[in-house]
Design a protein around this motif. Structure first.
Motif, PDB file in Angstrom:
ATOM      1  N   SER A  76      36.652  34.313  49.803  1.00  0.00           N
ATOM      2  CA  SER A  76      38.022  34.798  49.693  1.00  0.00           C
ATOM      3  C   SER A  76      38.192  36.117  50.429  1.00  0.00           C
ATOM      4  O   SER A  76      37.206  36.782  50.777  1.00  0.00           O
ATOM      5  CB  SER A  76      38.405  34.975  48.220  1.00  0.00           C
ATOM      6  OG  SER A  76      37.851  36.176  47.706  1.00  0.00           O
ATOM      7  N   ASP A 114      34.926  37.077  47.183  1.00  0.00           N
ATOM      8  CA  ASP A 114      34.285  36.110  46.280  1.00  0.00           C
ATOM      9  C   ASP A 114      33.960  34.817  47.023  1.00  0.00           C
ATOM     10  O   ASP A 114      34.820  34.240  47.683  1.00  0.00           O
ATOM     11  CB  ASP A 114      35.208  35.792  45.099  1.00  0.00           C
ATOM     12  CG  ASP A 114      35.350  36.952  44.146  1.00  0.00           C
ATOM     13  OD1 ASP A 114      34.340  37.338  43.542  1.00  0.00           O
ATOM     14  OD2 ASP A 114      36.476  37.478  44.012  1.00  0.00           O
ATOM     15  N   PRO A 131      39.049  41.622  33.905  1.00  0.00           N
ATOM     16  CA  PRO A 131      39.042  42.880  34.655  1.00  0.00           C
ATOM     17  C   PRO A 131      40.426  43.089  35.285  1.00  0.00           C
ATOM     18  O   PRO A 131      41.211  42.146  35.398  1.00  0.00           O
ATOM     19  CB  PRO A 131      37.969  42.646  35.716  1.00  0.00           C
ATOM     20  CG  PRO A 131      37.979  41.168  35.933  1.00  0.00           C
ATOM     21  CD  PRO A 131      38.304  40.556  34.606  1.00  0.00           C
ATOM     22  N   PRO A 132      40.749  44.307  35.707  1.00  0.00           N
ATOM     23  CA  PRO A 132      42.075  44.577  36.265  1.00  0.00           C
ATOM     24  C   PRO A 132      42.424  43.721  37.481  1.00  0.00           C
ATOM     25  O   PRO A 132      43.600  43.414  37.710  1.00  0.00           O
ATOM     26  CB  PRO A 132      42.004  46.062  36.642  1.00  0.00           C
ATOM     27  CG  PRO A 132      40.945  46.627  35.741  1.00  0.00           C
ATOM     28  CD  PRO A 132      39.944  45.537  35.577  1.00  0.00           C
ATOM     29  N   ASP A 133      41.422  43.326  38.270  1.00  0.00           N
ATOM     30  CA  ASP A 133      41.693  42.579  39.499  1.00  0.00           C
ATOM     31  C   ASP A 133      41.527  41.063  39.323  1.00  0.00           C
ATOM     32  O   ASP A 133      41.446  40.328  40.306  1.00  0.00           O
ATOM     33  CB  ASP A 133      40.772  43.057  40.622  1.00  0.00           C
ATOM     34  CG  ASP A 133      39.279  42.877  40.285  1.00  0.00           C
ATOM     35  OD1 ASP A 133      38.963  42.518  39.130  1.00  0.00           O
ATOM     36  OD2 ASP A 133      38.443  43.098  41.186  1.00  0.00           O
ATOM     37  N   PHE A 134      41.497  40.592  38.080  1.00  0.00           N
ATOM     38  CA  PHE A 134      41.217  39.183  37.823  1.00  0.00           C
ATOM     39  C   PHE A 134      42.192  38.250  38.543  1.00  0.00           C
ATOM     40  O   PHE A 134      41.789  37.325  39.257  1.00  0.00           O
ATOM     41  CB  PHE A 134      41.252  38.893  36.322  1.00  0.00           C
ATOM     42  CG  PHE A 134      41.177  37.421  35.996  1.00  0.00           C
ATOM     43  CD1 PHE A 134      39.960  36.754  36.001  1.00  0.00           C
ATOM     44  CD2 PHE A 134      42.326  36.695  35.717  1.00  0.00           C
ATOM     45  CE1 PHE A 134      39.885  35.394  35.723  1.00  0.00           C
ATOM     46  CE2 PHE A 134      42.262  35.341  35.428  1.00  0.00           C
ATOM     47  CZ  PHE A 134      41.045  34.688  35.435  1.00  0.00           C
ATOM     48  N   LEU A 194      38.993  38.746  49.152  1.00  0.00           N
ATOM     49  CA  LEU A 194      38.504  39.820  48.288  1.00  0.00           C
ATOM     50  C   LEU A 194      36.996  39.754  48.090  1.00  0.00           C
ATOM     51  O   LEU A 194      36.425  40.493  47.285  1.00  0.00           O
ATOM     52  CB  LEU A 194      39.223  39.766  46.936  1.00  0.00           C
ATOM     53  CG  LEU A 194      40.730  40.017  46.999  1.00  0.00           C
ATOM     54  CD1 LEU A 194      41.353  39.974  45.606  1.00  0.00           C
ATOM     55  CD2 LEU A 194      41.054  41.345  47.680  1.00  0.00           C
ATOM     56  N   ALA A 217      45.475  43.906  32.173  1.00  0.00           N
ATOM     57  CA  ALA A 217      45.338  43.368  33.530  1.00  0.00           C
ATOM     58  C   ALA A 217      46.690  42.947  34.115  1.00  0.00           C
ATOM     59  O   ALA A 217      46.737  42.364  35.198  1.00  0.00           O
ATOM     60  CB  ALA A 217      44.384  42.172  33.524  1.00  0.00           C
ATOM     61  N   LEU A 256      34.445  35.837  37.563  1.00  0.00           N
ATOM     62  CA  LEU A 256      35.641  36.654  37.755  1.00  0.00           C
ATOM     63  C   LEU A 256      36.056  37.377  36.481  1.00  0.00           C
ATOM     64  O   LEU A 256      36.856  38.309  36.517  1.00  0.00           O
ATOM     65  CB  LEU A 256      36.808  35.790  38.259  1.00  0.00           C
ATOM     66  CG  LEU A 256      36.978  35.723  39.786  1.00  0.00           C
ATOM     67  CD1 LEU A 256      35.763  35.098  40.450  1.00  0.00           C
ATOM     68  CD2 LEU A 256      38.242  34.942  40.147  1.00  0.00           C
ATOM     69  N   GLN A 275      43.624  34.158  42.635  1.00  0.00           N
ATOM     70  CA  GLN A 275      44.541  33.637  43.647  1.00  0.00           C
ATOM     71  C   GLN A 275      43.888  33.612  45.023  1.00  0.00           C
ATOM     72  O   GLN A 275      44.096  32.670  45.801  1.00  0.00           O
ATOM     73  CB  GLN A 275      45.820  34.478  43.658  1.00  0.00           C
ATOM     74  CG  GLN A 275      46.657  34.317  42.401  1.00  0.00           C
ATOM     75  CD  GLN A 275      47.861  35.245  42.375  1.00  0.00           C
ATOM     76  OE1 GLN A 275      47.778  36.427  42.728  1.00  0.00           O
ATOM     77  NE2 GLN A 275      48.997  34.736  41.935  1.00  0.00           N
ATOM     78  N   ALA A 333      44.319  38.736  41.038  1.00  0.00           N
ATOM     79  CA  ALA A 333      44.268  38.824  42.504  1.00  0.00           C
ATOM     80  C   ALA A 333      43.064  38.057  43.039  1.00  0.00           C
ATOM     81  O   ALA A 333      43.162  37.339  44.045  1.00  0.00           O
ATOM     82  CB  ALA A 333      44.211  40.291  42.937  1.00  0.00           C
ATOM     83  N   ARG A 334      41.928  38.190  42.378  1.00  0.00           N
ATOM     84  CA  ARG A 334      40.725  37.490  42.825  1.00  0.00           C
ATOM     85  C   ARG A 334      40.858  35.985  42.639  1.00  0.00           C
ATOM     86  O   ARG A 334      40.435  35.204  43.496  1.00  0.00           O
ATOM     87  CB  ARG A 334      39.505  38.012  42.065  1.00  0.00           C
ATOM     88  CG  ARG A 334      39.103  39.428  42.434  1.00  0.00           C
ATOM     89  CD  ARG A 334      38.002  39.950  41.524  1.00  0.00           C
ATOM     90  NE  ARG A 334      36.750  39.210  41.709  1.00  0.00           N
ATOM     91  CZ  ARG A 334      35.711  39.319  40.887  1.00  0.00           C
ATOM     92  NH1 ARG A 334      35.783  40.104  39.818  1.00  0.00           N
ATOM     93  NH2 ARG A 334      34.604  38.639  41.124  1.00  0.00           N
TER      94      ARG A 334
END
Length: 245
Positions: free
Chosen positions: A134, A138, A98-101, A136, A26, A196, A106, A103-104
């Motif tokens: 957010s 969430d 997950p790869p976007d952890f 993104l 990640a 997340l 923040q 970014a989510r």
């Protein structure tokens, strides 16, 4: 990028390897926090804990792993403050990212800037009341019903860490239960509606099985204080979720 503090027992080498691999995939680095092994500490050597209050409020005896978990999280909070960072993420070693952890996480903090604690993983989310969304997607807010369970992954600000350390200096509840109680800690506490990150329970729990918990339960009469506390705490949670901004 927010720093990530990862709690891991010295003997749990495979868990650390799996967690590190997940973080690397990640694009994140981890700061390892050596966990306190509660099973290696005799009950009469536990510090900053009220076994009697714990039993009255929880309706059962304290598991050695619970003591170790509690002290490990306090150590992570102290490390966050020692590093002089505005905020960080504390995780246990059974989390998978997950790869976007990042970014989510923040984005969630930006959507709820008043938050001092945001739970990013829960066992259950019931009666969710949103305070924001957010960029993104969430939603972040609070739950009318609880406890939600799990302290496996949460975001905490420096001010939140200080408040948690001050309010939770004496252990009277499991850490995951006490963490949610913003009405007690004074830290502005929120949660995400959707996790997340994911929990990996393939290795089981270091704290205990359901059978272990059942064995340590108090008798029916001795659980009366537990029931009264839970009623009070349930009402406090609902009021906090509705009226505290």
């Amino acid at each position: 990028m927010l720093p990530v503090y990862a709690i891991n027992l010295d003997r749990s080498v495979k868990r650390w390897e799996n967690l590190s691999a997940s973080a690397a995939a990640a694009g994140m680095e981890l700061t390892r926090i050596a966990a306190v092994d509660g099973k290696a500490i005799p009950a009469d050597q536990r510090r900053n804990v009220s076994e009697k209050t714990f039993r009255n409020l929880s309706g059962r005896g304290m598991r050695p792993g619970e003591y170790g978990c509690y002290q490990s999280h306090l150590a992570a909070l102290r490390q966050l403050l020692n590093d002089n960072v505005p905020a960080g993420i504390i995780v246990e070693d059974d989390i998978r990212f997950p790869p976007d952890f990042m970014a989510r996480a923040q984005a969630v903090l930006a959507a709820c800037p008043q938050a001092e604690v945001i739970k990013l993983v829960n066992h259950r989310v019931r009666g969710f009341r949103a305070f924001g969304r957010s960029q993104l997607g969430d939603r972040v807010g609070r739950c009318l019903h609880g406890p939600q369970g799990s302290a496996a992954c949460y975001l905490v600000s420096a001010s939140g860490a200080r408040k948690l350390l001050e309010a939770m200096g004496e252990m009277i509840l499991p850490f995951d239960v006490d963490l949610e109680r913003g009405w007690k800690t004074g830290a502005a506490t929120f949660t995400v509606e959707r996790d997340l990150a994911a929990l990996d329970r393939t290795d089981g729990s270091e704290i205990g099985t359901r059978a272990d918990y059942r064995k340590s339960r108090s008798t029916t009469v001795k659980r009366i204080p537990t029931h009264l506390f839970r009623i009070f705490d349930y009402v406090s949670r609902m009021l906090y979720s509705i009226y505290y901004k």
